[in-house]
Scaffold this motif. Sequence first.
Motif, PDB file in Angstrom:
ATOM      1  N   ARG A   1       0.805  -1.221   0.000  1.00  0.00           N
ATOM      2  CA  ARG A   1       0.000   0.000   0.000  1.00  0.00           C
ATOM      3  C   ARG A   1       0.836   1.268   0.000  1.00  0.00           C
ATOM      4  NH1 ARG A   1      -4.773  -2.216   4.113  1.00  0.00           N
ATOM      5  NH2 ARG A   1      -5.328  -3.996   2.769  1.00  0.00           N
ATOM      6  N   ASP A   2       1.836   1.364   0.839  1.00  0.00           N
ATOM      7  CA  ASP A   2       2.644   2.587   0.874  1.00  0.00           C
ATOM      8  C   ASP A   2       3.450   2.787  -0.413  1.00  0.00           C
ATOM      9  OD1 ASP A   2       1.652   3.264   3.326  1.00  0.00           O
ATOM     10  OD2 ASP A   2       3.386   2.560   4.462  1.00  0.00           O
ATOM     11  N   PRO A   3       4.157   1.751  -0.921  1.00  0.00           N
ATOM     12  CA  PRO A   3       4.885   1.959  -2.185  1.00  0.00           C
ATOM     13  C   PRO A   3       3.973   2.321  -3.349  1.00  0.00           C
ATOM     14  CG  PRO A   3       5.653  -0.028  -1.080  1.00  0.00           C
ATOM     15  CD  PRO A   3       4.446   0.427  -0.343  1.00  0.00           C
ATOM     16  N   VAL A   4       2.800   1.693  -3.420  1.00  0.00           N
ATOM     17  CA  VAL A   4       1.865   2.014  -4.496  1.00  0.00           C
ATOM     18  C   VAL A   4       1.334   3.428  -4.330  1.00  0.00           C
ATOM     19  CG1 VAL A   4      -0.400   1.448  -5.472  1.00  0.00           C
ATOM     20  CG2 VAL A   4       1.228  -0.372  -4.967  1.00  0.00           C
ATOM     21  N   GLY A   5       1.064   3.820  -3.098  1.00  0.00           N
ATOM     22  CA  GLY A   5       0.605   5.183  -2.853  1.00  0.00           C
ATOM     23  C   GLY A   5       1.637   6.217  -3.280  1.00  0.00           C
ATOM     24  N   ARG A   6       2.903   5.937  -2.992  1.00  0.00           N
ATOM     25  CA  ARG A   6       3.962   6.872  -3.410  1.00  0.00           C
ATOM     26  C   ARG A   6       4.079   6.925  -4.928  1.00  0.00           C
ATOM     27  NH1 ARG A   6       6.570   4.511   1.181  1.00  0.00           N
ATOM     28  NH2 ARG A   6       7.692   3.039  -0.151  1.00  0.00           N
ATOM     29  N   ALA A   7       3.882   5.787  -5.578  1.00  0.00           N
ATOM     30  CA  ALA A   7       3.946   5.766  -7.042  1.00  0.00           C
ATOM     31  C   ALA A   7       2.799   6.572  -7.652  1.00  0.00           C
ATOM     32  CB  ALA A   7       3.908   4.325  -7.546  1.00  0.00           C
ATOM     33  N   LEU A   8       1.644   6.558  -7.020  1.00  0.00           N
ATOM     34  CA  LEU A   8       0.523   7.381  -7.487  1.00  0.00           C
ATOM     35  C   LEU A   8       0.851   8.864  -7.329  1.00  0.00           C
ATOM     36  CD1 LEU A   8      -2.516   5.376  -6.057  1.00  0.00           C
ATOM     37  CD2 LEU A   8      -2.060   5.815  -8.477  1.00  0.00           C
ATOM     38  N   VAL A   9       1.426   9.224  -6.201  1.00  0.00           N
ATOM     39  CA  VAL A   9       1.807  10.619  -5.977  1.00  0.00           C
ATOM     40  C   VAL A   9       2.785  11.079  -7.050  1.00  0.00           C
ATOM     41  CG1 VAL A   9       3.024  12.183  -4.406  1.00  0.00           C
ATOM     42  CG2 VAL A   9       1.363  10.541  -3.492  1.00  0.00           C
ATOM     43  N   ALA A  10       3.712  10.206  -7.417  1.00  0.00           N
ATOM     44  CA  ALA A  10       4.756  10.572  -8.377  1.00  0.00           C
ATOM     45  C   ALA A  10       4.201  10.906  -9.758  1.00  0.00           C
ATOM     46  CB  ALA A  10       5.789   9.449  -8.482  1.00  0.00           C
ATOM     47  N   VAL A  11       3.028  10.365 -10.100  1.00  0.00           N
ATOM     48  CA  VAL A  11       2.424  10.671 -11.409  1.00  0.00           C
ATOM     49  C   VAL A  11       1.267  11.654 -11.275  1.00  0.00           C
ATOM     50  CG1 VAL A  11       3.150   8.548 -12.545  1.00  0.00           C
ATOM     51  CG2 VAL A  11       0.978   8.580 -11.295  1.00  0.00           C
ATOM     52  N   GLY A  12       1.188  12.340 -10.147  1.00  0.00           N
ATOM     53  CA  GLY A  12       0.178  13.370  -9.981  1.00  0.00           C
ATOM     54  C   GLY A  12      -1.183  12.854  -9.580  1.00  0.00           C
ATOM     55  N   LEU A  13      -1.237  11.663  -8.966  1.00  0.00           N
ATOM     56  CA  LEU A  13      -2.522  11.064  -8.605  1.00  0.00           C
ATOM     57  C   LEU A  13      -2.569  10.735  -7.112  1.00  0.00           C
ATOM     58  CD1 LEU A  13      -3.069   8.622 -11.605  1.00  0.00           C
ATOM     59  CD2 LEU A  13      -4.166  10.841 -11.241  1.00  0.00           C
ATOM     60  N   ALA A  14      -2.158  11.676  -6.284  1.00  0.00           N
ATOM     61  CA  ALA A  14      -2.225  11.438  -4.845  1.00  0.00           C
ATOM     62  C   ALA A  14      -3.649  11.086  -4.451  1.00  0.00           C
ATOM     63  CB  ALA A  14      -1.761  12.687  -4.092  1.00  0.00           C
ATOM     64  N   GLY A  15      -3.809   9.933  -3.800  1.00  0.00           N
ATOM     65  CA  GLY A  15      -5.141   9.471  -3.439  1.00  0.00           C
ATOM     66  C   GLY A  15      -5.272   9.229  -1.952  1.00  0.00           C
TER      67      GLY A  15
END
Length: 264
Positions: A206-220
């Motif tokens: 969950r945390d690594p995937v969340g950071r990857a979302l943030v990196a592409v402008g999709l902070a959720g």
Amino acid sequence: MPLRGSGDTSGAELLPALFPVPDPATPAPARRAPAGPDDQTRPDPIATDSTAPAVPGDPAGRARRVAAEEAGKQLVFFGAETAEPTLADLAGLLAGPAEVVRMGGTARVSVVVDAAWRVHVLVAELAQRGVAASWEPTEDERHAVRTAYARTLKPLAAAWLRGEAKRPPTNFHLNGRRLRLWLAAAGTPEPSGFLLRLGPADEECRDPVGRALVAVGLAGDLVTAEAGGPGYLITGRRRLRRLAELVGDRPAAAPENAWPTRLP
């Protein structure tokens, strides 16, 4: 007997019939990414054409911008439409609820989906990457989609498995093609946005995937199982527009309300 197939919906063994079978015509060719690393979109062929007619009272070139929009959508760097599909894109399924298992020198990716249209889309996406797939109904009226065991998937398993546990590799990142597969398998529209579902037992992801979302402008926002997750809820007009740009056009098999819309 369980339904099975290899991605060809025209054969005798058909995909689930809960949703109309899409036309298996040749998919539109993939388009290349912009040449420069700083380019966010392709050049607008109309806006940059000095011969395009001007409209009286429109010194800012509004008519050209409107014509460009009508001529076609611009591509987003890292979007699903900017590069050829590859096997590495299956990391997007593993970011969601998919599983990967090894057998000898081969590996297989599988995911359980909640609608027949998802089967159509995933089988077509896997076929574009040279991966044969099978599917069968589950006891809870869902559908299990599985790739064949293949040596070509072994590197994916090696990167994601720590023993039998699934965990993103240290260099894990998301792009449009990976997000497209994730959304096709487990993206759900919500009143406030779009929920990208995670595996119920994949807490270490969950945390690594969340950071990857943030990196592409999709902070959720992380939604817990008790609140209808687990998954990341993408909200806000800017982020939803970004999501739609990254995952590309809606597949023919997907219902209109099941895919993010490119907002103006």
